[in-house]
Structures are given as C-alpha cells and as structure tokens.
Design a protein around this motif. Structure first.
Motif, short mmCIF file in Angstrom:
data_model
loop_
_atom_site.label_atom_id
_atom_site.label_comp_id
_atom_site.label_asym_id
_atom_site.label_seq_id
_atom_site.Cartn_x
_atom_site.Cartn_y
_atom_site.Cartn_z
N LEU A 230 -10.20 9.50 2.22
CA LEU A 230 -10.25 8.11 2.65
C LEU A 230 -9.79 7.94 4.08
O LEU A 230 -10.36 7.17 4.85
N TYR A 231 -8.75 8.66 4.44
CA TYR A 231 -8.16 8.50 5.78
C TYR A 231 -8.31 9.79 6.59
O TYR A 231 -7.37 10.24 7.26
N CYS B 180 -12.35 8.47 -2.46
CA CYS B 180 -11.41 9.60 -2.55
C CYS B 180 -11.80 10.62 -3.62
O CYS B 180 -11.00 11.48 -3.96
N LEU C 239 0.29 11.30 5.31
CA LEU C 239 -0.92 11.61 4.55
C LEU C 239 -0.84 13.00 3.94
O LEU C 239 -1.18 13.20 2.76
N CYS D 169 -6.34 2.35 -4.91
CA CYS D 169 -5.20 3.27 -5.05
C CYS D 169 -5.24 4.13 -6.31
O CYS D 169 -4.22 4.30 -6.99
N HIS E 264 0.86 -1.18 0.00
CA HIS E 264 0.00 0.00 0.00
C HIS E 264 0.89 1.23 0.00
O HIS E 264 1.99 1.21 0.57
N HIS F 257 -8.47 13.12 -7.10
CA HIS F 257 -8.51 11.96 -6.21
C HIS F 257 -7.66 12.31 -4.99
O HIS F 257 -6.44 12.44 -5.07
N ASP F 258 -8.32 12.44 -3.86
CA ASP F 258 -7.70 12.95 -2.64
C ASP F 258 -7.71 11.87 -1.57
O ASP F 258 -8.77 11.52 -1.03
N VAL F 259 -6.54 11.33 -1.25
CA VAL F 259 -6.44 10.24 -0.27
C VAL F 259 -6.85 10.70 1.12
O VAL F 259 -7.23 9.89 1.97
N ARG F 260 -6.84 12.01 1.37
CA ARG F 260 -7.23 12.50 2.69
C ARG F 260 -8.71 12.26 2.96
O ARG F 260 -9.14 12.19 4.12
N PHE G 111 -5.48 7.21 -6.04
CA PHE G 111 -4.94 8.48 -5.56
C PHE G 111 -3.44 8.61 -5.81
O PHE G 111 -2.81 9.54 -5.32
#
Length: 307
Positions: free
Chosen positions: A169-170, A215, A186, A113, A71, A164-167, A115
């Motif tokens: 998601l987490y 995301c 992050l 993935c 990951h 596409h924003d991984v923030r 992002f």
C-alpha cells in the motif's frame, strides 16, 4: 429523540440504507444495539446533514465500540487523534491512470486496515467539504459475493489464507528520498496472514470474502498465476452492479459500515475541486476463519526486511 422516530429507507436491493430523523448529538448508549443491528442488516448506513465537528463524529463512533487511533501508521487530527483527514482535492489527469484493474494512483477498492491482526470492526466517514460535483463513495458487498459463489468455489475459498502486506500500500515510503521515519515505521510492520473467508457470528455465521487489493497479491500455497486468477475471479463476483451501492455526499453526511464485510472506493471525478472526508474507526477483533472456534491469525513467515 429516540430510535422510534428514525426512518430507515433501503437504497438498493443488496446493501445500504439511509436513516432519517436521527441527530447523532442525541444518540446514546441506549441506541447502540439498534444501530449495530441496522449496520449488520444493511451493511452500510447513511445519515444526512450531521454537524461536522470531529468531536461529534468521535462520540458517535463510540456507540459502536472503543474508538481506535486514526491509523496504524498515520497521525490523526491534532486535537482529535482518532480522526483521519482524507484530503483529496486537486485531482490531476495522471492521478486517474490505473496501476491495475482495481487501483488508480490515489484510490482503490479496499477494506480498512486488514494488515493488522485485529481488524477494525466499524468504519465511519463524514464529509467535511464536498466538491460541487463528483467525489462519490462506492461500496461492494463481500458477503453477497461469497453467497453467489458455486459450492465448489465456496469450499475452496473457506480453507485459504492470504498475506496482507502494508508495504504494498505504501511502497512509495520505501523509495529513495522518502521520509526515513515513515520508512522505519513501515518496515516494522509484520506481514499478517488473514483468512480468505471470515465468519461473522453476530450475524448468524454469515461468511464474507476478505479481499483487499491494496495489500493482498497472493494466496498462501498458490503460485502467482493461480493467486491472481482466483483473486480476480472473487473480485469479479464482488464488483457486479447488483452488489454495490453509491453515495453522493453533502456536507455533514456520515456513513458507517461493517468494515470487513464491504469493499469501498472513492470516485476521482471532481477535478481540481477540494474534497475533505474525516474517518473514524471503532471496535477491533481478529477475523474468524471458517471451521475454527478461535481465530488462528499469526504473522506470516515473511517478515519485513530492508529493501
């Protein structure tokens, strides 16, 4: 054992096929092209009763391309850094509460993935431990959804891009009291612009919607209302039963699929019973937009900042 002895049975009228007579320990480079062609044709393949050693999963994943780290932000297994352990036992009533139409507390419809600029080409899951009942995985065909759109909608979608924003998601990693190292990792991740429609030249130019509710919230150049309305419309085209497949896991089962073509999700209906799924990913490439000989992926102008 060679691929001449394999038996391929379609699971639905749209996507999914079970391959019988295949032992992943006896596959090698000579089988790679056939396996890739089968994934391209069916979207996702299912193999029953394979050995659950993570090293075997990694070796099998290597037939589809270079095996990736587990990951971009999370560690893999100590002895197998390419394998992510998805431990999803002990589902509580509050875990089933919906954040929105496609996201519950612990799971959601997603593509792996997206992002990152170079998106994993193949994803593989293997059941290491399964509950007595429940915990199935669902798949939905983004290529079939694109093909079902009216011509004006396809023309519109072809030219659009999404951040596409991984923030998204987490987001819990940014809350007070969260691990500061996770927070820092992050915030270092850029927001990546991806096309809303991707072209697979290996599949004869087949086009797929690129939807990832974990995301993606907006379309570039569109208001929040316009973005939500269009993204929800595209999701409704994707999640009709006729474009989905469902797999009931048994220990050792492997699923391998075209990551960008399919949404997937897991069903949190197994209560307190433990469930352990291993994931590996192979191959990576930028998503190719419509009407471009070369990918044009660039980071969004919106960069992570300390919230």
């Amino acid at each position: 054992m060679g691929n001449a002895s394999w038996k391929v049975d379609r699971l639905t009228g749209c996507i999914g096929a079970q391959v019988s007579g295949l032992d992943v320990r006896r596959t090698g480079p000579a089988d790679a092209d056939v396996l890739c062609d089968l994934v391209r044709k069916h979207g996702v393949l299912f193999l029953r009763g394979q050995p659950t050693d993570p090293a075997t999963l990694v070796a099998f994943a290597g037939l589809f391309g270079d095996v990736l780290p587990a990951h971009p932000l999370k560690p893999g297994l100590p002895d197998h850094p390419e394998v992510l352990a998805n431990q999803t036992g002990g589902v509580r009533p509050q875990d089933l509460r919906c954040r929105d139409a496609h996201n519950r507390h612990g799971t959601n419809w997603h593509v792996d993935c997206t992002f990152v600029r170079e998106v994993p080409t193949y994803s593989l899951l293997q059941a290491a431990r399964v509950p007595p009942v429940g915990g199935d995985t669902l798949f939905a065909d983004l290529a079939g959804a694109y093909a079902a759109l009216s011509a004006p909608l396809r023309d519109l979608a072809d030219g659009l891009r999404c951040p596409h924003d991984v923030r998204l998601l987490y987001a819990d990693w940014l809350e007070p009291g969260a691990d500061p190292l996770l927070r820092e990792k992050l915030l270092e991740m850029p927001v990546v612009s991806q096309p809303l429609v991707a072209v697979d030249e290996e599949a004869g130019g087949r086009r797929s919607l690129v939807l990832n509710p974990n995301c993606v919230r907006t379309i570039e150049g569109f208001s929040d209302l316009e973005s939500h309305t269009l993204l929800e419309l595209f999701m409704q085209y994707t999640l009709v039963p006729e474009r989905t497949a469902r797999w009931r896991w048994a220990e050792g089962d492997i699923a391998v699929w075209d990551n960008a073509r399919l949404l997937h999700n897991y069903v949190m209906d197994h209560g307190a019973s433990p469930r352990l799924i291993h994931r590996a990913m192979a191959g990576e490439a930028p998503l190719k937009p419509v009407g471009s000989g070369l990918p044009t992926l660039t980071p969004s102008l919106v960069m992570p900042s300390d919230r």
